[in-house]
Write an enzyme that holds these catalytic residues in place. Structure first.
Site, PDB file in Angstrom:
ATOM      1  N   SER A  97      -2.056  -0.046   2.476  1.00  0.00           N
ATOM      2  CA  SER A  97      -3.379   0.130   2.711  1.00  0.00           C
ATOM      3  C   SER A  97      -3.812   1.627   3.227  1.00  0.00           C
ATOM      4  O   SER A  97      -3.034   2.400   3.602  1.00  0.00           O
ATOM      5  CB  SER A  97      -3.882  -1.021   3.907  1.00  0.00           C
ATOM      6  OG  SER A  97      -3.134  -2.284   3.618  1.00  0.00           O
TER       7      SER A  97
ATOM      8  N   GLU B  68       1.454  -5.039   6.596  1.00  0.00           N
ATOM      9  CA  GLU B  68       2.022  -4.006   6.102  1.00  0.00           C
ATOM     10  C   GLU B  68       3.611  -3.858   6.553  1.00  0.00           C
ATOM     11  O   GLU B  68       4.423  -3.533   5.940  1.00  0.00           O
ATOM     12  CB  GLU B  68       1.264  -2.537   6.468  1.00  0.00           C
ATOM     13  CG  GLU B  68       0.103  -2.559   6.150  1.00  0.00           C
ATOM     14  CD  GLU B  68      -0.596  -1.032   6.810  1.00  0.00           C
ATOM     15  OE1 GLU B  68      -0.392  -0.792   7.763  1.00  0.00           O
ATOM     16  OE2 GLU B  68      -1.604  -0.418   6.117  1.00  0.00           O
TER      17      GLU B  68
ATOM     18  N   GLY C 263       0.625   4.219   3.216  1.00  0.00           N
ATOM     19  CA  GLY C 263       0.377   5.456   3.955  1.00  0.00           C
ATOM     20  C   GLY C 263       0.779   5.388   5.496  1.00  0.00           C
ATOM     21  O   GLY C 263       1.673   4.582   5.800  1.00  0.00           O
TER      22      GLY C 263
ATOM     23  N   LYS D 181      -0.009  14.741   8.601  1.00  0.00           N
ATOM     24  CA  LYS D 181       0.578  13.625   9.187  1.00  0.00           C
ATOM     25  C   LYS D 181       2.044  13.904   9.738  1.00  0.00           C
ATOM     26  O   LYS D 181       2.649  12.913  10.642  1.00  0.00           O
ATOM     27  CB  LYS D 181       0.790  12.261   8.267  1.00  0.00           C
ATOM     28  CG  LYS D 181      -0.472  11.957   7.427  1.00  0.00           C
ATOM     29  CD  LYS D 181      -1.634  11.427   8.165  1.00  0.00           C
ATOM     30  CE  LYS D 181      -2.688  11.055   7.553  1.00  0.00           C
ATOM     31  NZ  LYS D 181      -2.606   9.939   6.668  1.00  0.00           N
TER      32      LYS D 181
ATOM     33  N   SER E  47      -6.313   5.081   2.346  1.00  0.00           N
ATOM     34  CA  SER E  47      -7.069   6.075   1.192  1.00  0.00           C
ATOM     35  C   SER E  47      -5.746   6.490   0.465  1.00  0.00           C
ATOM     36  O   SER E  47      -5.951   7.015  -0.555  1.00  0.00           O
ATOM     37  CB  SER E  47      -7.742   7.194   1.828  1.00  0.00           C
ATOM     38  OG  SER E  47      -7.014   8.061   2.809  1.00  0.00           O
ATOM     39  N   THR E  48      -4.613   6.948   1.128  1.00  0.00           N
ATOM     40  CA  THR E  48      -3.702   7.613   0.321  1.00  0.00           C
ATOM     41  C   THR E  48      -2.965   6.888  -0.897  1.00  0.00           C
ATOM     42  O   THR E  48      -2.754   7.229  -1.864  1.00  0.00           O
ATOM     43  CB  THR E  48      -2.425   8.008   1.203  1.00  0.00           C
ATOM     44  OG1 THR E  48      -3.236   8.959   2.200  1.00  0.00           O
ATOM     45  CG2 THR E  48      -1.426   9.169   0.624  1.00  0.00           C
TER      46      THR E  48
ATOM     47  N   LYS F 288       1.578   3.457  12.334  1.00  0.00           N
ATOM     48  CA  LYS F 288       0.691   2.748  11.383  1.00  0.00           C
ATOM     49  C   LYS F 288      -0.167   1.932  12.080  1.00  0.00           C
ATOM     50  O   LYS F 288      -0.287   1.289  12.981  1.00  0.00           O
ATOM     51  CB  LYS F 288       1.612   2.112  10.269  1.00  0.00           C
ATOM     52  CG  LYS F 288       2.248   2.847   9.343  1.00  0.00           C
ATOM     53  CD  LYS F 288       3.179   2.265   8.310  1.00  0.00           C
ATOM     54  CE  LYS F 288       2.393   1.326   7.394  1.00  0.00           C
ATOM     55  NZ  LYS F 288       1.157   2.059   6.879  1.00  0.00           N
ATOM     56  N   GLY F 289      -1.444   1.651  11.244  1.00  0.00           N
ATOM     57  CA  GLY F 289      -2.319   0.766  11.918  1.00  0.00           C
ATOM     58  C   GLY F 289      -3.806   1.547  11.914  1.00  0.00           C
ATOM     59  O   GLY F 289      -4.966   0.674  12.199  1.00  0.00           O
ATOM     60  N   GLY F 290      -3.877   2.628  11.729  1.00  0.00           N
ATOM     61  CA  GLY F 290      -5.170   3.278  11.586  1.00  0.00           C
ATOM     62  C   GLY F 290      -6.225   2.397  10.681  1.00  0.00           C
ATOM     63  O   GLY F 290      -7.503   2.504  10.935  1.00  0.00           O
TER      64      GLY F 290
HETATM   65  O1  DER Z   1      -3.248   1.389   8.451  1.00  0.00           O
HETATM   66  C1  DER Z   1      -2.282   2.135   8.016  1.00  0.00           C
HETATM   67  O2  DER Z   1      -1.259   2.117   8.681  1.00  0.00           O
HETATM   68  C2  DER Z   1      -2.557   3.020   6.926  1.00  0.00           C
HETATM   69  O3  DER Z   1      -1.652   3.189   5.947  1.00  0.00           O
HETATM   70  C3  DER Z   1      -3.627   4.095   7.138  1.00  0.00           C
HETATM   71  O4  DER Z   1      -3.500   4.418   8.365  1.00  0.00           O
HETATM   72  C4  DER Z   1      -2.917   5.273   6.203  1.00  0.00           C
HETATM   73  O5  DER Z   1      -4.278   5.832   6.109  1.00  0.00           O
HETATM   74  P1  DER Z   1      -4.901   7.051   5.124  1.00  0.00           P
HETATM   75  O6  DER Z   1      -3.762   6.873   4.001  1.00  0.00           O
HETATM   76  O7  DER Z   1      -6.050   6.522   4.874  1.00  0.00           O
HETATM   77  O8  DER Z   1      -4.636   8.196   5.857  1.00  0.00           O
END
Ligand code: DER
Length: 282
Positions: free
Chosen positions: A30, A139, A118, A157, A32-33, A130-132
């Protein structure tokens, strides 16, 4: 932008290095990457992807797979993992809470050939926060069911230790347990754990794809295993803040479904790209 270009480069490199036409089950994370990972896989053409099953890690991931025209699967529809003798001689119950090596499980026993995702922060030992995106439970369920777990990230990151730039550990909890979990987190040293609010998107708490809530818990920067050389390894000053020790303590709190600390030892590899080009950590 430079960051989007870096994310795209990291994603295309990760797919070039870790996606193989012979694969059958692919986990899609999940955020954007991972959008660029799906783009790179779809670009391989229907001849390759039509025979595969893409397993999502939540509703956003599911939409991504459907909109890319990739065959959609589900984590609860995968062939059963052979439960095998582990090097401990016991029959291991598949535990999604810890790294595969913790159980002595061999990667080949896992259902998914590879999972791409991501991360919010990655340390020198390839542990991740993770968990943003509030998708951490599914995941981790997918990541710990994969032979290979590839984290795709731009260079922002990468930090030496976790909680250097990303300030909190996301923890998925049963809503009823929120006050209790908050109180215990404060006892464990979290300065100001907060239930994640929907803000302008939704009044009140964010509700996850599993009908749970997220508590974002700030902690001091975490220790690496290498920081513990010569120091205590238990609950002393350094041991308390070591990624694995803290992860296990948080996971044991009643009401916690899953913790947004992923361990590098279960095969996490990072295809991270700075502005200049893709780099790869072993
Ligand atoms: O929630 C998560 O762990 C996602 O992988 C995420 O936080 C990574 O988000 P991004 O690819 O938009 O930085």
């Amino acid at each position: 932008s430079g960051i989007e270009a870096a994310k795209q480069r990291a994603a295309f490199k990760a797919v070039d290095d870790h996606f193989h036409p012979s694969y059958k089950y692919i986990g899609i994370g999940s955020g954007s990457t991972v959008v660029y990972v799906v783009q790179a896989i779809a670009a391989k053409g229907r001849k390759i992807t039509d025979g595969m099953i893409f397993v999502p890690t939540g509703d956003q991931s599911k939409q991504l797979i459907i909109e890319a025209g990739l065959p959609l699967g589900s984590i609860d529809a995968l062939p059963p993992v052979e439960v095998s003798q582990t090097k401990m001689g016991g029959v291991a119950a598949l535990n999604v809470g810890t790294g595969l090596q913790d159980l002595g499980l061999k990667g080949k026993r896992q259902s998914l050939d590879v999972a791409f995702d991501g991360a919010d922060e990655i340390d020198d030992e390839l542990n991740c926060i993770k968990g943003g995106g509030a998708c951490l439970f599914q995941e981790k369920l997918v990541a710990s069911s994969a032979k290979k777990f590839i984290v795709v990230a731009d260079s922002r990151k990468l930090q030496k230790r976790l909680l250097t730039k990303w300030p909190t550990i996301p923890i998925e909890i049963a809503p009823l347990s929120a006050p209790t979990v908050k109180r215990i987190l404060i006892t464990l040293g979290s300065s100001d754990p907060k239930i994640r609010q929907g803000g302008s998107a939704k009044a009140g708490p964010v509700v996850t794809d599993n009908s749970m809530w997220i508590i974002d818990a700030p902690f001091p920067p975490l220790c690496l295993k290498s920081d513990l050389k010569g120091h205590d390894n238990g609950d002393g000053e350094h041991g308390t803040w070591e990624v694995h020790n803290l992860g296990r303590r948080l996971k044991r709190i009643t009401g916690v479904l899953e913790v947004g600390l992923f361990h590098g030892r279960n095969g996490v590899q990072v295809a991270a790209a700075g502005e200049e080009g893709g780099g790869q950590k072993p």
